[in-house]
Write a protein that holds these residues in place. Sequence first.
Motif, mmCIF file in Angstrom:
data_model
loop_
_atom_site.group_PDB
_atom_site.id
_atom_site.type_symbol
_atom_site.label_atom_id
_atom_site.label_comp_id
_atom_site.label_asym_id
_atom_site.label_seq_id
_atom_site.Cartn_x
_atom_site.Cartn_y
_atom_site.Cartn_z
ATOM 1 N N ALA A 27 15.626 6.100 9.162
ATOM 2 C CA ALA A 27 15.413 6.870 7.936
ATOM 3 C C ALA A 27 13.985 6.713 7.439
ATOM 4 O O ALA A 27 13.341 7.688 7.023
ATOM 5 N N VAL A 28 13.477 5.494 7.460
ATOM 6 C CA VAL A 28 12.111 5.249 6.989
ATOM 7 C C VAL A 28 11.092 5.967 7.871
ATOM 8 O O VAL A 28 10.170 6.625 7.379
ATOM 9 N N LEU A 29 11.259 5.854 9.190
ATOM 10 C CA LEU A 29 10.310 6.499 10.098
ATOM 11 C C LEU A 29 10.352 8.013 9.946
ATOM 12 O O LEU A 29 9.314 8.690 10.020
ATOM 13 N N ASN A 30 11.540 8.572 9.717
ATOM 14 C CA ASN A 30 11.653 10.013 9.512
ATOM 15 C C ASN A 30 10.903 10.440 8.250
ATOM 16 O O ASN A 30 10.220 11.465 8.233
ATOM 17 N N ARG A 31 11.025 9.663 7.178
ATOM 18 C CA ARG A 31 10.317 9.992 5.945
ATOM 19 C C ARG A 31 8.804 9.896 6.124
ATOM 20 O O ARG A 31 8.057 10.714 5.598
ATOM 21 N N ILE A 32 8.354 8.869 6.842
ATOM 22 C CA ILE A 32 6.911 8.733 7.075
ATOM 23 C C ILE A 32 6.374 9.957 7.803
ATOM 24 O O ILE A 32 5.284 10.457 7.490
ATOM 25 N N LEU A 33 7.139 10.468 8.744
ATOM 26 C CA LEU A 33 6.691 11.610 9.539
ATOM 27 C C LEU A 33 6.813 12.940 8.799
ATOM 28 O O LEU A 33 5.968 13.833 8.984
ATOM 29 N N ASN A 34 7.805 13.090 7.939
ATOM 30 C CA ASN A 34 8.166 14.432 7.478
ATOM 31 C C ASN A 34 8.197 14.650 5.966
ATOM 32 O O ASN A 34 8.264 15.805 5.528
ATOM 33 N N THR A 35 8.184 13.610 5.170
ATOM 34 C CA THR A 35 8.307 13.820 3.732
ATOM 35 C C THR A 35 7.119 13.214 2.994
ATOM 36 O O THR A 35 6.486 12.276 3.489
ATOM 37 N N PRO A 36 6.815 13.717 1.798
ATOM 38 C CA PRO A 36 5.719 13.131 1.018
ATOM 39 C C PRO A 36 6.110 11.766 0.480
ATOM 40 O O PRO A 36 7.299 11.457 0.325
ATOM 41 N N PRO A 37 5.144 10.925 0.159
ATOM 42 C CA PRO A 37 5.444 9.591 -0.369
ATOM 43 C C PRO A 37 5.989 9.676 -1.793
ATOM 44 O O PRO A 37 5.705 10.622 -2.535
ATOM 45 N N ASP A 38 6.737 8.683 -2.171
ATOM 46 C CA ASP A 38 7.261 8.596 -3.530
ATOM 47 C C ASP A 38 6.275 7.778 -4.365
ATOM 48 O O ASP A 38 6.228 6.548 -4.280
ATOM 49 N N LEU A 39 5.494 8.469 -5.190
ATOM 50 C CA LEU A 39 4.503 7.813 -6.046
ATOM 51 C C LEU A 39 4.901 7.909 -7.514
ATOM 52 O O LEU A 39 4.054 7.752 -8.406
ATOM 53 N N SER A 40 6.166 8.145 -7.766
ATOM 54 C CA SER A 40 6.617 8.406 -9.134
ATOM 55 C C SER A 40 6.380 7.229 -10.070
ATOM 56 O O SER A 40 6.207 7.424 -11.279
ATOM 57 N N GLU A 41 6.348 6.005 -9.534
ATOM 58 C CA GLU A 41 6.158 4.839 -10.396
ATOM 59 C C GLU A 41 4.722 4.343 -10.412
ATOM 60 O O GLU A 41 4.435 3.319 -11.045
ATOM 61 N N VAL A 42 3.817 5.046 -9.720
ATOM 62 C CA VAL A 42 2.387 4.728 -9.803
ATOM 63 C C VAL A 42 1.809 5.513 -10.970
ATOM 64 O O VAL A 42 1.965 6.733 -11.033
ATOM 65 N N PRO A 43 1.166 4.861 -11.931
ATOM 66 C CA PRO A 43 0.648 5.569 -13.105
ATOM 67 C C PRO A 43 -0.280 6.713 -12.705
ATOM 68 O O PRO A 43 -1.063 6.597 -11.764
ATOM 69 N N GLU A 44 -0.165 7.834 -13.429
ATOM 70 C CA GLU A 44 -1.045 8.974 -13.191
ATOM 71 C C GLU A 44 -2.486 8.553 -13.456
ATOM 72 O O GLU A 44 -2.793 7.886 -14.438
#
Length: 665
Positions: A226-243
């Motif tokens: 699942a992790v490798l699939n996300r790295i290849l195909n989905t954007p990162p989850d940066l929701s908790e990194v301050p804008e």
Amino acid sequence: MDGRKAHIDPLRPGDPPMLGPYRLLGLLGEGGQGTVFLGEAPSGERVAVKLLHARLANDATARERFRREVETARRVARFCTVPVLDADVRNDHPYVVSEFVDGVPLDRLVREHGPLAGGELTRLAAGTATALAAIHRAGVVHRDFKPSNVLVATDGPRVIDFGIARALDMATATTTSSVMGTPAYTSPEQISGHPASPASDVFAWAITMVFAASGRPAFGAQTIPAVLNRILNTPPDLSEVPEGPLRHLLEACLAKDPAERPTAAEALLRLVGPASLPEDPAPAPRASGRRAWIASAAGALALAVAGVIVVPRLPAGGTKGGTKGGTEAGTQASPTPADTPVPTPTGPLRAGPRFGQAGTVYTRHSDEVTAVAAARLQNRDVAISSDRNGRIMVWDLKTSAPMGRQFFVGSEVLAEVEVIDLNGRPTGVLGGYDDAVHVWDLATGETVSVFRGHTSDVTSVAVVRLSGRPVVVSAGPGGTRLSDPATGRQIGGVMLGHSGGVLSTTVAELRGRPVIVTSGVERDGRLMIWDAATQRRIGPAFNRPGSQKLVSSAVAGRPVVAMENEKTITVLDLETGRPLYAPLRGHEAPVSGLAAATLGGHPVLLSSSWDMSVRVWDLAKGVLLGRPLGGAEDWVLDVAAGRVDGRLVAIGAVEDATVRTWWLE
């Protein structure tokens, strides 16, 4: 970021009491590569000793590959890293020794105290980006950047285990395309079967920063598929990194295409200075809280910004100022090619019988020597050398005897040194990572002026003569500025145009007028020429990779500029921007310094390198002159040309706190 102490457990039954000469005192932890012990060296110094798992192939070739890889890791500059001190793979218990840092791994810190935010997070990002830039500058790819390989101590973060994954991979004869490291911190290109690269490290660094800000990796930490699939195909989850700027930087570093990611040095520049400079000059806020975390990065990084570092560095007929193509000379400082007629060659350029013979060695510095220059002081040929502790020494090139008073600045990292004649007195000009340009009297050691117009590090200085007086040219992430060395006041505005700032600058004469040449960071990839009097750009920018070292000279009456790019040197016709010949090759490690001089009436180029040598090149033909100048026992970080009794010598600044000279005629 409050201090944390390393957790030390007692040795367990079966743990060895000794590894080589190192006595083991306790257990620091275990990982995928081996067990880490707190050890004591024969000197009494505490060290970290990693006993590697028995994966090394039991043959001499494998052990030699491992030794070479670890030796490369040992060359990494000590900027926010834990340097490798020793290694032994000759027996059944292979181990690697590094400095002991009394800190905790980032993963444990976040797990026990929660995610980081605000200044803590920014300082962590700046410190680890500094380390990664230094690692890459040494030609090392970390291959396993993750939270457990970042130690957080009271004086900042340290990156560990750089190059060890590569060493194990080489020694166990696995393929270079194998997926190394931890799945959650692996780059898309590694998953696709490509070898790890500096861009892969940048990807892993960004995921590590997301973990620091949120407590979880950017692509999750569920099952490996699942992790490798996300790295290849989905954007990162940066929701908790301050804008803000850090979040935007992490987005760029997590691009699927490695070519679209910034380098570690560029990431550092974006953290400590403006990522994209405006066309019109505008005051920039000072990076106050971050300075303490990156003060030791340069060069280099001149770094520095690579650097760096930075890091970075620097030095013509016989002065440091001349090596930058400066048009300033005087009665005390040695004349330079820019203001002195080039003598008529007395014959073909060839190495004489004394070429390359060792001269004096200066040993009074207490830390690595970062920059050198040459001048005349009190009718004697002298060298000026600066070290990373902020100390500048003046000494007799013939006898190694110190002269005058030492000069100290507040910055721990010093960029470049130039020498000028100011009102009949030999005067030093120094750029540093305290955002200032220092001007001081070489004879007395007294400060003449301090220019504080920069809002970030000063990575390069040069000197030009305008209206009959010397003017200092200084550059860095905040652009290029001119200042009066007598008063420390800025002249005119700010020369802007490079995206990410300026790595190096030099001055030359083009069509009868003094010009300033600037090199942007690697991603900017441009060389620009400015009219020194009007501070306006001349012609189009040349598309050239960013260079930390620029030096100008003349070949057959035409102005040229030499620039380094890792292990090669390119010499460009300044009129056309085209190379005079193929890149100069021969150094086995990155080039760290350049200097131009005249030998027997012929223009020559001196280059120093992390391969512990200095080389001399026929600047007109682009060929090596004589043999490489050896004898240094560490990286030669800078080079200058001086004269002793009228004969040309090369002066090398060495990381082992010495300065060496070699006779060239």
